[in-house]
Scaffold this motif. Structure first.
Motif, PDB file in Angstrom:
ATOM      1  N   LEU A  94      16.345   0.023  -0.237  1.00  0.00           N
ATOM      2  CA  LEU A  94      14.913  -0.065  -0.543  1.00  0.00           C
ATOM      3  C   LEU A  94      14.574  -0.989  -1.710  1.00  0.00           C
ATOM      4  O   LEU A  94      13.576  -1.710  -1.658  1.00  0.00           O
ATOM      5  N   ARG A  95      15.393  -0.970  -2.751  1.00  0.00           N
ATOM      6  CA  ARG A  95      15.061  -1.711  -3.982  1.00  0.00           C
ATOM      7  C   ARG A  95      14.699  -3.175  -3.735  1.00  0.00           C
ATOM      8  O   ARG A  95      13.665  -3.637  -4.209  1.00  0.00           O
ATOM      9  N   PRO A  96      15.504  -3.945  -2.969  1.00  0.00           N
ATOM     10  CA  PRO A  96      15.138  -5.356  -2.767  1.00  0.00           C
ATOM     11  C   PRO A  96      13.790  -5.530  -2.045  1.00  0.00           C
ATOM     12  O   PRO A  96      13.080  -6.495  -2.287  1.00  0.00           O
ATOM     13  N   LYS A  97      13.460  -4.573  -1.173  1.00  0.00           N
ATOM     14  CA  LYS A  97      12.200  -4.668  -0.427  1.00  0.00           C
ATOM     15  C   LYS A  97      10.989  -4.342  -1.289  1.00  0.00           C
ATOM     16  O   LYS A  97       9.889  -4.795  -1.010  1.00  0.00           O
ATOM     17  N   LEU A  98      11.207  -3.522  -2.321  1.00  0.00           N
ATOM     18  CA  LEU A  98      10.098  -3.089  -3.178  1.00  0.00           C
ATOM     19  C   LEU A  98       9.944  -3.940  -4.432  1.00  0.00           C
ATOM     20  O   LEU A  98       8.882  -3.944  -5.046  1.00  0.00           O
ATOM     21  N   THR A 103       0.854  -1.187   0.000  1.00  0.00           N
ATOM     22  CA  THR A 103       0.000   0.000   0.000  1.00  0.00           C
ATOM     23  C   THR A 103       0.890   1.238   0.000  1.00  0.00           C
ATOM     24  O   THR A 103       2.090   1.152   0.287  1.00  0.00           O
ATOM     25  N   GLU A 104       0.280   2.391  -0.278  1.00  0.00           N
ATOM     26  CA  GLU A 104       0.999   3.662  -0.296  1.00  0.00           C
ATOM     27  C   GLU A 104       1.680   3.913   1.065  1.00  0.00           C
ATOM     28  O   GLU A 104       2.838   4.307   1.128  1.00  0.00           O
ATOM     29  N   SER A 105       0.956   3.658   2.153  1.00  0.00           N
ATOM     30  CA  SER A 105       1.506   3.915   3.495  1.00  0.00           C
ATOM     31  C   SER A 105       2.643   2.935   3.827  1.00  0.00           C
ATOM     32  O   SER A 105       3.611   3.300   4.499  1.00  0.00           O
ATOM     33  N   VAL A 147       4.715   1.684   1.631  1.00  0.00           N
ATOM     34  CA  VAL A 147       5.870   2.175   0.868  1.00  0.00           C
ATOM     35  C   VAL A 147       6.507   3.350   1.604  1.00  0.00           C
ATOM     36  O   VAL A 147       7.729   3.405   1.770  1.00  0.00           O
ATOM     37  N   ASP A 148       5.674   4.294   2.078  1.00  0.00           N
ATOM     38  CA  ASP A 148       6.185   5.454   2.813  1.00  0.00           C
ATOM     39  C   ASP A 148       6.959   5.012   4.059  1.00  0.00           C
ATOM     40  O   ASP A 148       8.014   5.555   4.370  1.00  0.00           O
ATOM     41  N   GLN A 149       6.427   4.006   4.738  1.00  0.00           N
ATOM     42  CA  GLN A 149       7.069   3.492   5.953  1.00  0.00           C
ATOM     43  C   GLN A 149       8.444   2.883   5.618  1.00  0.00           C
ATOM     44  O   GLN A 149       9.425   3.136   6.314  1.00  0.00           O
ATOM     45  N   LEU A 150       8.497   2.105   4.530  1.00  0.00           N
ATOM     46  CA  LEU A 150       9.770   1.500   4.113  1.00  0.00           C
ATOM     47  C   LEU A 150      10.788   2.573   3.718  1.00  0.00           C
ATOM     48  O   LEU A 150      11.982   2.442   3.995  1.00  0.00           O
ATOM     49  N   ILE A 151      10.304   3.639   3.062  1.00  0.00           N
ATOM     50  CA  ILE A 151      11.194   4.744   2.666  1.00  0.00           C
ATOM     51  C   ILE A 151      11.779   5.394   3.918  1.00  0.00           C
ATOM     52  O   ILE A 151      12.989   5.613   4.000  1.00  0.00           O
ATOM     53  N   ASP A 152      10.921   5.689   4.900  1.00  0.00           N
ATOM     54  CA  ASP A 152      11.397   6.309   6.137  1.00  0.00           C
ATOM     55  C   ASP A 152      12.427   5.422   6.845  1.00  0.00           C
ATOM     56  O   ASP A 152      13.448   5.906   7.326  1.00  0.00           O
ATOM     57  N   GLN A 153      12.153   4.107   6.881  1.00  0.00           N
ATOM     58  CA  GLN A 153      13.080   3.167   7.511  1.00  0.00           C
ATOM     59  C   GLN A 153      14.425   3.168   6.779  1.00  0.00           C
ATOM     60  O   GLN A 153      15.488   3.166   7.409  1.00  0.00           O
ATOM     61  N   ALA A 154      14.382   3.172   5.447  1.00  0.00           N
ATOM     62  CA  ALA A 154      15.616   3.132   4.648  1.00  0.00           C
ATOM     63  C   ALA A 154      16.423   4.410   4.834  1.00  0.00           C
ATOM     64  O   ALA A 154      17.658   4.361   4.911  1.00  0.00           O
ATOM     65  N   ALA A 169       8.216   5.371  -8.718  1.00  0.00           N
ATOM     66  CA  ALA A 169       7.390   6.258  -7.897  1.00  0.00           C
ATOM     67  C   ALA A 169       8.022   6.439  -6.519  1.00  0.00           C
ATOM     68  O   ALA A 169       8.044   7.535  -5.975  1.00  0.00           O
ATOM     69  N   ALA A 170       8.560   5.358  -5.975  1.00  0.00           N
ATOM     70  CA  ALA A 170       9.219   5.417  -4.672  1.00  0.00           C
ATOM     71  C   ALA A 170      10.451   6.330  -4.747  1.00  0.00           C
ATOM     72  O   ALA A 170      10.725   7.100  -3.824  1.00  0.00           O
ATOM     73  N   SER A 171      11.149   6.260  -5.860  1.00  0.00           N
ATOM     74  CA  SER A 171      12.325   7.094  -6.071  1.00  0.00           C
ATOM     75  C   SER A 171      11.940   8.576  -6.003  1.00  0.00           C
ATOM     76  O   SER A 171      12.643   9.388  -5.393  1.00  0.00           O
ATOM     77  N   GLY A 172      10.814   8.932  -6.616  1.00  0.00           N
ATOM     78  CA  GLY A 172      10.332  10.306  -6.577  1.00  0.00           C
ATOM     79  C   GLY A 172      10.017  10.746  -5.153  1.00  0.00           C
ATOM     80  O   GLY A 172      10.320  11.876  -4.759  1.00  0.00           O
ATOM     81  N   LYS A 173       9.430   9.847  -4.358  1.00  0.00           N
ATOM     82  CA  LYS A 173       9.125  10.167  -2.962  1.00  0.00           C
ATOM     83  C   LYS A 173      10.397  10.384  -2.149  1.00  0.00           C
ATOM     84  O   LYS A 173      10.453  11.245  -1.288  1.00  0.00           O
TER      85      LYS A 173
END
Length: 152
Positions: free
Chosen positions: A130-134, A100-102, A104-111, A142-146
């Motif tokens: 992040l890449r292996p997790k996504l 979900t969007e949230s 992904v945001d959580q994984l980004i913050d963790q990374a 999209a994650a890269s943009g965030k």
């Protein structure tokens, strides 16, 4: 090259047999495309793909179709767009559950925290974590943009 199939590859081949028996032409056609792409990569690189590599390949196939759908929609070719959408849904059956969007945001913050990233110069570190997790579970672009937005 041994013919020891990974669990994912085995599932794809079993689904091909089932699609043949059930005379599901569309599904069979897409599964054959998947297997051909896998075989092509194995031959080109002289390796046997593991599940992670197969997922990367499937992820790439989905991304290509999304790009095609966007182009067909812009051109008003709903017929071609529909075909690509059907193929995408079949390929996605082999990918893990989408995040979900949230999530992904959580994984980004963790990374970002894990890498100790301070700014844009640390983008590569964050993406490396992040890449292996996504992979296969979310749109990495999209994650890269965030990540860029959070680091700038």
């Amino acid at each position: 090259m041994s013919e020891q199939a990974t669990p994912l590859l085995h599932r794809i081949r079993e689904d091909m047999k089932l699609a043949m028996k059930a005379k599901e032409k569309e599904k069979l056609s897409v599964i054959r495309l998947i297997l051909a792409a896998i075989k092509q990569k194995e031959v080109d690189e002289r390796i046997e793909l593991d599940d992670t590599q197969v997922l990367q390949l499937l992820d790439k196939m989905v991304k290509q179709r999304r790009d095609s759908i966007e182009a067909f929609d812009k051109a008003g070719r709903d017929d071609l767009s529909l075909i690509e959408q059907k193929e995408t849904s079949i390929i996605q059956q082999y990918l893990p559950q989408q995040l979900t969007e949230s999530e992904v945001d959580q994984l980004i913050d963790q990374a970002i925290t894990e890498s100790g990233a301070q700014g844009m110069k640390d983008m590569g570190k964050v993406m490396g974590i992040l890449r292996p997790k996504l992979q296969g579970r979310a749109d990495v672009g999209a994650a890269s943009g965030k990540i860029k937005a959070k680091l700038s």
